[in-house]
Design an enzyme around this catalytic site. Structure first.
Site, PDB file in Angstrom:
ATOM      1  N   HIS A  85       0.755  -1.238  -0.029  1.00  0.00           N
ATOM      2  CA  HIS A  85       0.078  -0.049   0.120  1.00  0.00           C
ATOM      3  C   HIS A  85       0.868   1.244  -0.065  1.00  0.00           C
ATOM      4  O   HIS A  85       0.832   1.958  -1.036  1.00  0.00           O
ATOM      5  CB  HIS A  85      -1.040  -0.100   1.430  1.00  0.00           C
ATOM      6  CG  HIS A  85      -1.772   1.350   1.098  1.00  0.00           C
ATOM      7  ND1 HIS A  85      -1.948   1.960   2.475  1.00  0.00           N
ATOM      8  CD2 HIS A  85      -2.603   1.864   0.385  1.00  0.00           C
ATOM      9  CE1 HIS A  85      -2.967   2.758   2.165  1.00  0.00           C
ATOM     10  NE2 HIS A  85      -3.018   2.882   1.143  1.00  0.00           N
ATOM     11  N   CYS A 110      -0.022   0.244   9.606  1.00  0.00           N
ATOM     12  CA  CYS A 110      -0.496   1.464   9.305  1.00  0.00           C
ATOM     13  C   CYS A 110      -1.777   1.921   8.619  1.00  0.00           C
ATOM     14  O   CYS A 110      -2.310   2.774   9.339  1.00  0.00           O
ATOM     15  CB  CYS A 110       0.815   1.867   8.143  1.00  0.00           C
ATOM     16  SG  CYS A 110       2.556   1.939   8.704  1.00  0.00           S
ATOM     17  N   HIS A 111      -2.260   0.996   7.775  1.00  0.00           N
ATOM     18  CA  HIS A 111      -3.500   1.274   7.332  1.00  0.00           C
ATOM     19  C   HIS A 111      -4.392  -0.035   7.393  1.00  0.00           C
ATOM     20  O   HIS A 111      -5.565  -0.113   6.772  1.00  0.00           O
ATOM     21  CB  HIS A 111      -3.537   1.824   5.978  1.00  0.00           C
ATOM     22  CG  HIS A 111      -2.727   3.097   5.819  1.00  0.00           C
ATOM     23  ND1 HIS A 111      -1.324   3.047   5.479  1.00  0.00           N
ATOM     24  CD2 HIS A 111      -2.802   4.570   6.170  1.00  0.00           C
ATOM     25  CE1 HIS A 111      -0.899   4.230   5.536  1.00  0.00           C
ATOM     26  NE2 HIS A 111      -2.036   4.960   5.959  1.00  0.00           N
ATOM     27  N   GLY A 112      -4.105  -1.072   8.077  1.00  0.00           N
ATOM     28  CA  GLY A 112      -4.974  -2.167   8.421  1.00  0.00           C
ATOM     29  C   GLY A 112      -5.222  -3.211   7.097  1.00  0.00           C
ATOM     30  O   GLY A 112      -6.031  -3.771   7.256  1.00  0.00           O
TER      31      GLY A 112
END
Length: 178
Positions: free
Chosen positions: A118, A142-144
C-alpha cells in the site's frame, strides 16, 4: 616531386596521426565517464543476500535485509500450507497460489519482501508474538492491510500481495536472494 606509389605521403601520415590522437583522447574521456556509472562496491554487496534457513522451525519466520529493505523468510506448517491451498485463487484480489509464490521442492519456505504494497510500511507477523492479522499471515499496522500465510492480500487497502523477490536455493539450507 616523386611521391612513388608505395610511399606514404606526408599528408596521409598527418591524417593518421590526427585521427589516432583524437581516438586516444576520446577514449580517455569516455572510459572514466562510463566507469563512473557502474555500481559502487557497497551497492554490489547489497545486490544479493544469503539466508540460512536451516534453523527456522515450522511456523517461524525470520527477518533479513535485502537491498536495504526488510525480507521475511517463513517456514510454513502443514496446516498453513493446507489453509493457503484451500483458498479459491479466483476470489483473491491479486490471484496467486502458494505454488506460484514458492519454489518446487521447498513449498514450505515462503520468501517475501517485508514491505506493505500500500504505502511501504513494514507489516507485523514475522516476529514471535506480533499481530498476524485475521488470516494468520501478516498485518500492516499503518492502514490495516491483512495478508494470509502465503503473503497474499486478503483485506485492507494494499493493492497486491507481498512481493516475492527472485531467489534460489544454493544448497539445501541456504537461499540466495537477488
Amino acid at each position: 616531386m616523386d611521391h612513388g606509389e608505395d610511399g606514404v605521403r606526408r599528408r596521409d601520415f598527418i591524417n593518421i596521426a590526427a585521427v589516432s590522437a583524437a581516438g586516444v583522447g576520446g577514449a580517455s574521456i569516455l572510459i572514466p565517464l562510463i566507469s563512473q556509472m557502474a555500481p559502487s562496491e557497497d551497492v554490489l554487496a547489497e545486490s544479493s543476500t544469503e539466508v540460512d534457513v536451516s534453523a527456522i522451525e515450522p511456523g517461524q519466520a525470520i527477518k533479513a535485509i535485502f537491498r536495504k529493505q526488510p525480507l521475511f523468510v517463513k517456514r510454513l506448517t502443514d496446516a498453513e500450507i493446507e489453509a493457503a491451498n484451500a483458498v479459491d485463487v479466483g476470489s483473491l484480489r491479486d490471484a496467486e497460489s502458494l505454488n506460484d509464490r514458492t519454489l518446487e521442492g521447498n513449498r514450505d519456505i515462503l520468501v517475501t519482501m517485508g514491505v506493505c504494497t500500500h504505502l511501504g510500511c513494514v507489516p507485523l507477523g514475522a516476529a514471535e508474538g506480533e499481530v498476524k492479522g485475521e488470516y494468520g499471515g501478516y498485518f500492516c499496522p499503518c492502514h490495516g492491510s491483512h495478508y494470509d500465510t502465503a503473503g497474499r492480500i486478503r483485506k485492507g487497502p494494499a493493492p497486491t500481495n507481498l512481493v516475492v523477490p527472485e531467489y534460489a536455493f544454493t544448497s539445501e539450507t541456504v537461499i540466495q536472494v537477488g
